[in-house]
Design an enzyme around this catalytic site. Structure first.
Site, PDB file in Angstrom:
ATOM      1  NE  ARG A  32     -15.915  28.083  28.085  1.00 24.01           N
ATOM      2  CZ  ARG A  32     -15.760  26.671  29.157  1.00 24.01           C
ATOM      3  NH1 ARG A  32     -16.708  25.856  29.192  1.00 24.01           N
ATOM      4  NH2 ARG A  32     -14.480  26.663  29.951  1.00 24.01           N
TER       5      ARG A  32
ATOM      6  CG  HIS B 192     -12.232  22.544  27.600  1.00 27.40           C
ATOM      7  ND1 HIS B 192     -12.575  22.910  27.585  1.00 27.40           N
ATOM      8  CD2 HIS B 192     -12.209  21.350  28.629  1.00 27.40           C
ATOM      9  CE1 HIS B 192     -13.894  22.752  28.748  1.00 27.40           C
ATOM     10  NE2 HIS B 192     -13.166  21.040  29.070  1.00 27.40           N
TER      11      HIS B 192
ATOM     12  CD  GLU C 233     -13.723  22.325  34.819  1.00 23.69           C
ATOM     13  OE1 GLU C 233     -13.001  21.472  35.485  1.00 23.69           O
ATOM     14  OE2 GLU C 233     -14.580  22.529  34.804  1.00 23.69           O
TER      15      GLU C 233
ATOM     16  CG  ASN D 211     -16.606  25.665  34.470  1.00 16.80           C
ATOM     17  OD1 ASN D 211     -17.743  26.488  33.394  1.00 16.80           O
ATOM     18  ND2 ASN D 211     -15.772  24.865  33.055  1.00 16.80           N
TER      19      ASN D 211
ATOM     20  CE1 TYR E 128     -19.236  21.300  35.361  1.00 11.80           C
ATOM     21  CE2 TYR E 128     -20.886  19.892  34.763  1.00 11.80           C
ATOM     22  CZ  TYR E 128     -20.008  21.178  33.982  1.00 11.80           C
ATOM     23  OH  TYR E 128     -20.067  21.061  33.274  1.00 11.80           O
TER      24      TYR E 128
ATOM     25  CD  GLU F 261     -17.412  23.124  31.495  1.00 10.88           C
ATOM     26  OE1 GLU F 261     -17.962  22.120  32.104  1.00 10.88           O
ATOM     27  OE2 GLU F 261     -16.660  23.346  30.831  1.00 10.88           O
TER      28      GLU F 261
HETATM   29  N1  8P2 Z   1     -17.203  16.111  34.742  1.00 10.72           N
HETATM   30  N2  8P2 Z   1     -17.435  16.692  34.143  1.00 10.72           N
HETATM   31  C1  8P2 Z   1     -18.310  17.362  33.138  1.00 10.72           C
HETATM   32  C2  8P2 Z   1     -17.524  18.385  32.444  1.00 10.72           C
HETATM   33  C3  8P2 Z   1     -15.952  17.895  32.009  1.00 10.72           C
HETATM   34  O1  8P2 Z   1     -17.166  17.686  30.266  1.00 10.72           O
HETATM   35  C4  8P2 Z   1     -15.742  19.812  30.725  1.00 10.72           C
HETATM   36  O2  8P2 Z   1     -14.819  19.148  29.925  1.00 10.72           O
HETATM   37  C5  8P2 Z   1     -15.177  20.199  32.015  1.00 10.72           C
HETATM   38  O3  8P2 Z   1     -15.078  21.240  32.250  1.00 10.72           O
HETATM   39  C6  8P2 Z   1     -15.728  20.661  33.312  1.00 10.72           C
HETATM   40  O4  8P2 Z   1     -14.761  18.737  34.446  1.00 10.72           O
HETATM   41  C7  8P2 Z   1     -17.511  19.125  33.673  1.00 10.72           C
END
Ligand code: 8P2
Length: 440
Positions: A79, A123, A168, A294, A296, A346
């Site tokens: 990706r 992005h 996002e 995504n 976390y 993610e």
């Molecule tokens: N912060 N953090 C890690 C990660 C970031 O590095 C990514 O670019 C985003 O898509 C998402 O926020 C997650």
């Protein structure tokens, strides 16, 4: 109990993920225009360590060995994202062929190595010239985004079969125009809600355009979703969790899958709500072929603010390690919405990795991945159509406002010499995806 590749359907995809601004560097090369992140990084105090993405992982030049590295992990897919300012330096009009050529070489390199390309169109690296005209607060940017999508799809169409429009949109709007921690760094809720609406409008317009150009391809969107739990069963805590769920999750899920904004949050936003024109929700709720999630961590919400459960462990970002939240989230969206196949686009963790004797023993990250891959399997067992899992991230990279102070990679990057070193977590992932029955 061990988590094994065979715990997943045969066609389940395992991959790794990155994004253009975080790894490419070469910000002034081959006709690339400025993005809002180039501008943001030049503003003193915006980035914790005062750095920027001008070199990053130098992936723009090192991409062949990085693709070799990805292939060596044994994953099915990669990706990545396309930098809009490489394709249209002014965000509209003239196309920069050298930018398209780079991504064509990159995609061909993936295909030659048996890697399935999972492309993200946006992005976060918005061309600065569009920001100069209001950025996502300007409704016109949604239409410029659809034009950009057309250019990319026309060049890469036959070779790329999976396109995510946005990564996002909560971050590209709320974090960037209301909270101000991300580019362009404004603090205006009405502007942020307008930006969120125009991002979703751009998503819909891009899907409409791409349906004709890349028929048969899989089109979707990637949302950062965070399950919101009440700190207690007290009414005020339950209300706080529902509000958090509404502003973070439902404000994006509902326009995409229900063609409306959630009424409770719309009312709470009052005069800051965006201007919605006729046809907007028909665009935002365009049928899509996948939802990228995504994940976390979760939030634990109390009437006086978020709570940090003392019994949990936390990553270098200060995020609670809570794998059950991934299962709960997937089961919930599968219950509450009519969703297409879901990819975990993610999932990963930052830890203060140390290079010791040429090795990085990132045991905490190994445990994080094991637990969250297990949580994904648990959701599959509960009937959620999860089609793949992408680890964030392939390699350490530019972590936005944290600069290079946070390492999310399963591959260590020595920024002094651009050497890549597999961490223990990469080796664990390799054993999992190549069916060597990694143990939990
Ligand atoms: N912060 N953090 C890690 C990660 C970031 O590095 C990514 O670019 C985003 O898509 C998402 O926020 C997650």
């Amino acid at each position: 109990m061990t988590i094994k590749r065979t715990d997943f359907p045969d066609n389940f995809i395992f991959g790794v993920a990155t994004s253009s601004y975080q790894i490419e560097g070469a910000t002034n090369e081959d006709g690339r225009g400025d993005s809002i992140w180039d501008t943001f990084c030049r503003e003193p105090g915006r980035i914790q360590d005062g750095t920027g993405g001008d070199v990053a992982c130098d992936h723009y030049h090192l991409w062949p060995q990085d693709l070799d590295l990805i292939q060596s992990l044994g994953v099915d897919a990669y990706r990545f994202s396309v930098a809009w300012p490489r394709i249209q330096p002014d965000g509209k009009g003239p196309v920069n062929q050298k930018g398209l050529d780079f991504y064509e070489r990159l995609v061909d390199g993936m295909l030659e190595r048996g890697l399935q390309p999972y492309l993200t169109l946006y992005h976060w690296d918005l061309p600065q010239t569009l920001q100069d005209e209001g950025g996502w607060v300007n409704r016109e940017t949604a239409y410029r985004f659809a034009e950009y999508a057309r250019v990319v799809a026309e060049r890469l169409g036959g070779r790329v079969r999976s396109y995510a429009t946005l990564n996002e949109p909560w971050c590209s709007s709320i974090l960037s125009y209301q909270i101000g921690e991300h580019a362009p760094g404004l603090q205006d809720r009405r502007a942020a809600l307008a930006a969120a609406h125009h991002l979703l409008l751009g998503h819909g317009e891009a899907v409409k355009v791409m349906r004709d150009i890349v028929p048969g391809s899989s089109l979707g969107i990637v949302l950062n979703l965070q399950p919101a739990y009440p700190a207690s069963d007290r009414e005020e805590d339950v209300a706080a969790a529902r509000f958090a769920d509404g502003t973070f999750n439902r404000w994006f899920l509902d326009p995409i899958f229900r063609g409306e904004y959630p009424a409770d949050i719309w009312d709470a936003y009052g005069e800051d709500v965006p201007t919605v024109q006729d046809g907007d929700f028909a665009a935002t709720s365009q049928p899509i072929d996948f939802l990228g999630v995504n994940y976390y961590s979760r939030s634990v919400n109390g009437a006086t603010g978020n709570v940090r459960p003392s019994e949990s462990s936390y990553t270098h970002m200060g995020w609670e390690v809570y794998p059950q939240g991934l299962t709960d989230l997937l089961v919930r969206i599968n219950h509450d919405y009519t969703v297409p196949p879901v990819y975990i686009t993610e999932n990963g963790a930052a830890y203060p990795d140390e290079l010791e004797g040429g090795r990085v023993h990132d045991a905490q990250r190994v445990e994080y991945f094991k637990a969250h891959v297990q949580a994904t399997s648990d959701a599959v067992q509960q009937g959620v159509n999860v089609a793949g899992y992408f680890a964030w991230s392939l390699m350490d990279n530019f972590e936005w406002a944290f600069g290079y102070s946070r390492r999310f990679g399963m591959v260590y990057v020595d920024y002094g010499n651009q050497q890549r070193i597999l961490k223990d977590s990469a080796k664990w992932y390799q054993t999992l995806v190549t069916r060597q029955d990694a143990g939990v």
